[in-house]
Design an enzyme around this catalytic site. Sequence first.
Site, short mmCIF file in Angstrom:
data_model
loop_
_atom_site.label_atom_id
_atom_site.label_comp_id
_atom_site.label_asym_id
_atom_site.label_seq_id
_atom_site.Cartn_x
_atom_site.Cartn_y
_atom_site.Cartn_z
N LEU A 140 0.94 -1.25 -0.14
CA LEU A 140 -0.06 -0.25 0.03
C LEU A 140 0.79 1.29 -0.23
O LEU A 140 1.84 1.40 0.85
CB LEU A 140 -0.90 -0.09 1.18
CG LEU A 140 -2.00 -0.87 1.31
CD1 LEU A 140 -3.07 -0.63 2.31
CD2 LEU A 140 -2.81 -0.83 0.17
N ASP A 141 0.55 2.21 -0.68
CA ASP A 141 1.34 3.53 -0.91
C ASP A 141 1.35 4.02 0.75
O ASP A 141 0.28 3.67 1.48
CB ASP A 141 0.54 4.48 -1.64
CG ASP A 141 1.28 5.53 -1.95
OD1 ASP A 141 1.11 6.66 -1.03
OD2 ASP A 141 2.06 5.93 -3.05
N ARG A 142 2.38 4.54 0.88
CA ARG A 142 2.39 5.24 2.09
C ARG A 142 1.16 6.30 2.43
O ARG A 142 1.02 6.08 3.72
CB ARG A 142 3.75 6.15 2.38
CG ARG A 142 4.32 6.51 3.72
CD ARG A 142 5.81 7.36 3.70
NE ARG A 142 5.46 8.75 3.14
CZ ARG A 142 5.21 9.92 3.70
NH1 ARG A 142 4.97 9.83 5.16
NH2 ARG A 142 5.19 11.10 3.13
N MET A 143 0.83 6.98 1.58
CA MET A 143 -0.21 7.83 1.87
C MET A 143 -1.54 7.20 1.96
O MET A 143 -2.64 7.87 2.28
CB MET A 143 -0.13 9.14 0.72
CG MET A 143 1.06 9.82 0.95
SD MET A 143 1.34 10.54 2.45
CE MET A 143 0.13 11.72 2.56
N THR A 144 -1.85 5.87 1.56
CA THR A 144 -2.82 5.17 1.60
C THR A 144 -3.19 4.36 2.68
O THR A 144 -2.33 3.86 3.34
CB THR A 144 -3.04 4.21 0.38
OG1 THR A 144 -2.96 5.07 -0.89
CG2 THR A 144 -4.33 3.53 0.17
#
Length: 311
Positions: free
Chosen positions: A142-146
Amino acid sequence: MTRRRVATRPPLPLRDGLGPDRVLVPPGHPPGTVRAFLVATWPDDDWDARFAAREVVDRDGSHLDPAHPCRAGLAIHFYRDPAPEIPVPFDLDILHHADGLLVVDKPHFLATIPRGRHIRESVVVRLRRALDLPDAVPAHRLDRMTAGVLVCTTDPALRRPYQQLFEQRQVTKEYEALAPNLRDAPFPRTVRSRIDKIHGEPTAREVPGEPNAHTEVEVVEVLGDHARYRLLPTTGRTHQLRLHMWSLGAPILGDDFYPVLRNRAQSDFTDPLRLLARRVRFTDPISGETREFTSRRTLSTDSGAPDSVAE
Protein backbone atom coordinates in the site's frame (compact mmCIF):
# COMPACT_ATOMS: atom_id res chain seq x y z
CA MET A 1 2.94 -31.65 -4.84
CA THR A 2 4.34 -28.13 -5.26
CA ARG A 3 7.26 -27.39 -2.98
CA ARG A 4 7.10 -24.06 -1.19
CA ARG A 5 10.11 -21.84 -1.58
CA VAL A 6 11.46 -20.65 1.76
CA ALA A 7 13.09 -17.23 1.86
CA THR A 8 16.81 -17.16 2.57
CA ARG A 9 17.66 -15.62 5.92
CA PRO A 10 20.26 -12.83 6.08
CA PRO A 11 23.68 -13.76 7.54
CA LEU A 12 23.07 -11.47 10.54
CA PRO A 13 19.85 -11.55 12.60
CA LEU A 14 17.42 -8.67 12.82
CA ARG A 15 18.31 -5.95 15.29
CA ASP A 16 15.58 -3.62 16.55
CA GLY A 17 13.35 -4.78 13.70
CA LEU A 18 15.92 -4.14 10.98
CA GLY A 19 18.06 -6.51 8.98
CA PRO A 20 21.70 -5.87 8.11
CA ASP A 21 22.82 -3.70 5.24
CA ARG A 22 24.80 -5.21 2.38
CA VAL A 23 27.38 -3.80 0.02
CA LEU A 24 28.95 -5.58 -2.94
CA VAL A 25 32.56 -4.70 -3.78
CA PRO A 26 32.40 -3.47 -7.39
CA PRO A 27 34.36 -4.92 -10.33
CA GLY A 28 37.80 -3.39 -10.82
CA HIS A 29 38.11 -2.27 -7.22
CA PRO A 30 41.83 -1.84 -6.38
CA PRO A 31 43.47 -4.26 -3.90
CA GLY A 32 43.03 -3.39 -0.24
CA THR A 33 41.34 -4.51 2.95
CA VAL A 34 37.70 -4.75 3.93
CA ARG A 35 38.25 -2.11 6.61
CA ALA A 36 39.81 0.35 4.15
CA PHE A 37 36.90 -0.19 1.73
CA LEU A 38 34.25 0.42 4.39
CA VAL A 39 36.02 3.45 5.89
CA ALA A 40 36.36 5.00 2.42
CA THR A 41 32.67 4.37 1.71
CA TRP A 42 31.27 5.49 5.10
CA PRO A 43 34.03 7.52 6.79
CA ASP A 44 31.86 8.73 9.69
CA ASP A 45 30.95 5.24 10.96
CA ASP A 46 32.78 3.48 13.79
CA TRP A 47 34.01 0.44 11.87
CA ASP A 48 36.52 -0.63 14.51
CA ALA A 49 33.66 -1.10 16.98
CA ARG A 50 31.72 -3.17 14.42
CA PHE A 51 34.71 -5.40 13.71
CA ALA A 52 35.32 -5.83 17.45
CA ALA A 53 31.67 -6.84 17.92
CA ARG A 54 32.01 -9.35 15.04
CA GLU A 55 29.21 -7.57 13.17
CA VAL A 56 30.90 -7.52 9.75
CA VAL A 57 30.33 -10.78 7.87
CA ASP A 58 30.24 -12.26 4.37
CA ARG A 59 27.19 -13.77 2.66
CA ASP A 60 27.72 -17.06 4.50
CA GLY A 61 27.81 -15.38 7.90
CA SER A 62 31.58 -15.84 8.36
CA HIS A 63 33.14 -12.99 10.33
CA LEU A 64 35.46 -10.71 8.40
CA ASP A 65 38.42 -9.19 10.17
CA PRO A 66 39.69 -5.68 9.29
CA ALA A 67 42.62 -7.04 7.24
CA HIS A 68 40.50 -9.41 5.12
CA PRO A 69 41.29 -8.90 1.40
CA CYS A 70 38.70 -6.77 -0.34
CA ARG A 71 38.15 -8.48 -3.69
CA ALA A 72 35.60 -7.60 -6.37
CA GLY A 73 32.30 -9.39 -5.85
CA LEU A 74 32.69 -9.79 -2.10
CA ALA A 75 29.35 -9.28 -0.32
CA ILE A 76 29.81 -7.53 3.02
CA HIS A 77 26.95 -7.52 5.54
CA PHE A 78 26.84 -5.21 8.57
CA TYR A 79 24.54 -3.11 10.73
CA ARG A 80 24.06 0.61 10.19
CA ASP A 81 21.72 2.87 12.13
CA PRO A 82 19.20 4.69 9.91
CA ALA A 83 18.86 8.45 10.02
CA PRO A 84 16.48 9.86 12.68
CA GLU A 85 12.82 9.90 11.62
CA ILE A 86 9.80 11.82 12.84
CA PRO A 87 7.43 9.24 14.37
CA VAL A 88 4.10 8.76 12.58
CA PRO A 89 1.58 9.57 15.34
CA PHE A 90 -1.00 6.92 14.36
CA ASP A 91 -1.37 3.34 15.50
CA LEU A 92 -1.20 0.18 13.43
CA ASP A 93 -4.38 -1.81 14.10
CA ILE A 94 -4.36 -5.63 14.02
CA LEU A 95 -7.34 -7.20 12.21
CA HIS A 96 -6.22 -10.84 12.20
CA HIS A 97 -3.24 -12.80 13.52
CA ALA A 98 -3.22 -16.60 13.31
CA ASP A 99 -1.53 -19.48 11.48
CA GLY A 100 1.18 -17.38 9.87
CA LEU A 101 -1.26 -14.80 8.47
CA LEU A 102 -1.23 -11.26 9.87
CA VAL A 103 -3.65 -8.64 8.55
CA VAL A 104 -3.30 -5.03 9.69
CA ASP A 105 -5.20 -1.79 9.28
CA LYS A 106 -2.50 0.62 8.13
CA PRO A 107 -2.75 4.32 9.00
CA HIS A 108 -2.05 7.12 6.57
CA PHE A 109 1.59 8.33 6.39
CA LEU A 110 3.11 4.98 7.42
CA ALA A 111 5.23 3.25 4.76
CA THR A 112 4.64 -0.44 4.08
CA ILE A 113 8.30 -1.47 3.86
CA PRO A 114 11.51 0.23 5.05
CA ARG A 115 12.78 2.29 2.13
CA GLY A 116 14.40 5.65 1.47
CA ARG A 117 13.65 8.15 4.24
CA HIS A 118 11.09 5.87 5.91
CA ILE A 119 12.83 2.99 7.66
CA ARG A 120 11.74 2.59 11.26
CA GLU A 121 8.44 4.30 10.48
CA SER A 122 7.15 1.41 8.37
CA VAL A 123 4.65 -1.38 8.87
CA VAL A 124 7.30 -4.08 8.61
CA VAL A 125 9.61 -2.64 11.26
CA ARG A 126 6.78 -1.77 13.62
CA LEU A 127 5.41 -5.31 13.45
CA ARG A 128 8.80 -6.93 13.91
CA ARG A 129 9.60 -4.79 16.93
CA ALA A 130 6.21 -4.70 18.66
CA LEU A 131 5.23 -8.33 18.17
CA ASP A 132 8.68 -9.94 17.97
CA LEU A 133 7.97 -11.23 14.46
CA PRO A 134 11.31 -11.28 12.61
CA ASP A 135 9.77 -12.89 9.51
CA ALA A 136 6.85 -10.48 9.09
CA VAL A 137 6.60 -9.29 5.47
CA PRO A 138 3.74 -7.85 3.39
CA ALA A 139 2.09 -9.97 0.70
CA HIS A 140 1.42 -6.78 -1.29
CA ARG A 141 2.00 -3.05 -0.98
CA LEU A 142 0.00 0.00 0.00
CA ASP A 143 1.27 3.46 -0.83
CA ARG A 144 2.55 5.37 2.23
CA MET A 145 -0.30 7.87 1.93
CA THR A 146 -3.00 5.20 1.54
CA ALA A 147 -4.58 3.69 4.65
CA GLY A 148 -6.39 0.40 5.09
CA VAL A 149 -6.16 -3.37 4.88
CA LEU A 150 -2.68 -4.81 4.39
CA VAL A 151 -2.08 -8.57 4.30
CA CYS A 152 1.20 -9.87 5.74
CA THR A 153 2.73 -13.24 6.50
CA THR A 154 4.88 -14.23 9.48
CA ASP A 155 6.05 -17.66 8.26
CA PRO A 156 8.64 -17.69 5.44
CA ALA A 157 7.08 -20.87 4.04
CA LEU A 158 3.80 -19.00 3.45
CA ARG A 159 5.32 -15.95 1.82
CA ARG A 160 5.06 -17.00 -1.82
CA PRO A 161 1.54 -18.53 -1.75
CA TYR A 162 0.03 -15.31 -0.42
CA GLN A 163 2.15 -13.00 -2.55
CA GLN A 164 1.11 -14.94 -5.65
CA LEU A 165 -2.55 -14.27 -4.89
CA PHE A 166 -1.91 -10.57 -5.41
CA GLU A 167 0.53 -11.01 -8.30
CA GLN A 168 -1.97 -13.19 -10.17
CA ARG A 169 -4.92 -10.87 -9.41
CA GLN A 170 -6.81 -13.47 -7.42
CA VAL A 171 -7.76 -10.93 -4.73
CA THR A 172 -10.89 -8.77 -4.86
CA LYS A 173 -9.89 -5.31 -3.64
CA GLU A 174 -12.30 -2.55 -2.68
CA TYR A 175 -11.15 1.01 -1.99
CA GLU A 176 -12.96 4.07 -0.70
CA ALA A 177 -12.15 7.66 -1.62
CA LEU A 178 -13.42 11.14 -0.83
CA ALA A 179 -13.39 13.53 -3.78
CA PRO A 180 -15.43 16.36 -5.33
CA ASN A 181 -19.05 15.55 -6.09
CA LEU A 182 -19.52 15.16 -9.86
CA ARG A 183 -23.16 16.17 -9.72
CA ASP A 184 -24.12 15.60 -13.36
CA ALA A 185 -21.85 12.64 -14.15
CA PRO A 186 -23.40 9.18 -14.58
CA PHE A 187 -22.39 6.46 -12.11
CA PRO A 188 -21.42 3.67 -11.83
CA ARG A 189 -18.84 3.92 -14.58
CA THR A 190 -15.73 2.19 -15.84
CA VAL A 191 -12.39 3.92 -16.35
CA ARG A 192 -9.83 2.31 -18.64
CA SER A 193 -6.54 3.92 -19.65
CA ARG A 194 -2.88 3.28 -20.24
CA ILE A 195 -0.69 4.42 -17.33
CA ASP A 196 3.04 4.96 -17.69
CA LYS A 197 5.41 5.48 -14.75
CA ILE A 198 9.01 6.50 -15.43
CA HIS A 199 11.49 5.35 -12.78
CA GLY A 200 12.74 8.27 -10.72
CA GLU A 201 9.79 10.55 -11.46
CA PRO A 202 7.31 11.08 -8.60
CA THR A 203 4.17 11.03 -10.72
CA ALA A 204 2.71 8.66 -13.29
CA ARG A 205 0.74 9.72 -16.37
CA GLU A 206 -1.96 8.50 -18.69
CA VAL A 207 -0.70 8.03 -22.24
CA PRO A 208 -2.18 6.88 -25.55
CA GLY A 209 -2.17 3.14 -26.19
CA GLU A 210 -3.70 -0.14 -25.17
CA PRO A 211 -5.27 0.24 -21.68
CA ASN A 212 -3.37 -1.44 -18.86
CA ALA A 213 -5.41 0.02 -15.97
CA HIS A 214 -9.06 -0.71 -15.20
CA THR A 215 -11.20 0.70 -12.37
CA GLU A 216 -14.92 0.51 -11.60
CA VAL A 217 -16.17 3.68 -9.86
CA GLU A 218 -19.41 4.03 -7.88
CA VAL A 219 -20.88 6.78 -5.72
CA VAL A 220 -21.64 5.51 -2.20
CA GLU A 221 -22.70 8.72 -0.48
CA VAL A 222 -23.16 12.37 -1.44
CA LEU A 223 -21.64 14.81 1.06
CA GLY A 224 -22.61 18.20 -0.34
CA ASP A 225 -19.72 19.40 -2.52
CA HIS A 226 -17.97 16.07 -2.00
CA ALA A 227 -18.86 12.42 -2.37
CA ARG A 228 -17.75 9.08 -1.05
CA TYR A 229 -16.71 6.77 -3.89
CA ARG A 230 -16.22 3.02 -4.06
CA LEU A 231 -13.30 2.07 -6.30
CA LEU A 232 -12.93 -1.47 -7.60
CA PRO A 233 -9.63 -1.90 -9.45
CA THR A 234 -8.90 -5.06 -11.40
CA THR A 235 -5.34 -3.94 -12.16
CA GLY A 236 -2.70 -2.42 -9.91
CA ARG A 237 -0.76 0.23 -11.78
CA THR A 238 1.19 2.87 -9.83
CA HIS A 239 -1.16 5.70 -8.74
CA GLN A 240 -3.97 4.12 -10.77
CA LEU A 241 -6.83 5.21 -8.50
CA ARG A 242 -5.47 8.73 -8.10
CA LEU A 243 -5.08 9.16 -11.85
CA HIS A 244 -8.46 7.67 -12.70
CA MET A 245 -10.28 9.91 -10.23
CA TRP A 246 -8.39 12.94 -11.52
CA SER A 247 -9.25 12.01 -15.11
CA LEU A 248 -12.93 12.05 -14.13
CA GLY A 249 -12.51 15.58 -12.78
CA ALA A 250 -12.59 14.49 -9.13
CA PRO A 251 -9.05 14.39 -7.71
CA ILE A 252 -8.93 12.62 -4.35
CA LEU A 253 -8.84 14.98 -1.37
CA GLY A 254 -5.41 15.44 0.16
CA ASP A 255 -3.51 14.18 -2.89
CA ASP A 256 0.08 15.47 -2.90
CA PHE A 257 0.65 14.46 -6.54
CA TYR A 258 -2.45 15.14 -8.64
CA PRO A 259 -3.35 17.55 -10.06
CA VAL A 260 -0.45 19.58 -8.57
CA LEU A 261 2.73 18.24 -6.97
CA ARG A 262 2.82 19.47 -3.37
CA ASN A 263 5.94 19.49 -1.21
CA ARG A 264 4.97 18.36 2.29
CA ALA A 265 7.10 18.75 5.43
CA GLN A 266 8.01 15.43 7.05
CA SER A 267 6.33 16.64 10.25
CA ASP A 268 3.02 17.46 8.54
CA PHE A 269 0.47 14.76 9.33
CA THR A 270 -2.61 16.80 8.38
CA ASP A 271 -4.73 16.65 5.22
CA PRO A 272 -4.07 12.96 4.40
CA LEU A 273 -4.89 11.40 1.07
CA ARG A 274 -8.55 10.35 1.45
CA LEU A 275 -7.96 6.93 0.00
CA LEU A 276 -8.64 3.79 1.99
CA ALA A 277 -8.14 0.12 1.15
CA ARG A 278 -11.54 -0.73 2.61
CA ARG A 279 -11.77 -4.48 1.98
CA VAL A 280 -9.93 -7.48 0.50
CA ARG A 281 -11.39 -10.90 -0.25
CA PHE A 282 -9.65 -14.05 -1.50
CA THR A 283 -9.60 -17.82 -1.36
CA ASP A 284 -6.95 -18.83 1.15
CA PRO A 285 -4.16 -20.72 -0.71
CA ILE A 286 -3.53 -22.97 2.32
CA SER A 287 -6.96 -23.73 3.80
CA GLY A 288 -9.13 -23.11 0.73
CA GLU A 289 -11.60 -21.06 2.76
CA THR A 290 -12.89 -17.63 1.73
CA ARG A 291 -11.14 -14.83 3.60
CA GLU A 292 -12.49 -11.29 3.89
CA PHE A 293 -10.97 -8.45 5.90
CA THR A 294 -12.44 -4.96 6.30
CA SER A 295 -10.82 -1.77 7.53
CA ARG A 296 -12.22 -0.08 10.61
CA ARG A 297 -10.80 3.31 9.62
CA THR A 298 -12.89 6.31 8.66
CA LEU A 299 -12.31 9.06 6.11
CA SER A 300 -13.26 12.66 6.79
CA THR A 301 -13.53 15.72 4.55
CA ASP A 302 -11.99 17.72 7.40
CA SER A 303 -8.35 18.35 6.41
CA GLY A 304 -7.32 18.68 10.05
CA ALA A 305 -8.97 15.49 11.24
CA PRO A 306 -6.49 12.89 12.57
CA ASP A 307 -6.32 9.38 11.20
CA SER A 308 -8.87 7.38 13.22
CA VAL A 309 -10.21 3.88 13.72
CA ALA A 310 -13.88 3.22 14.35
CA GLU A 311 -14.69 1.64 17.69
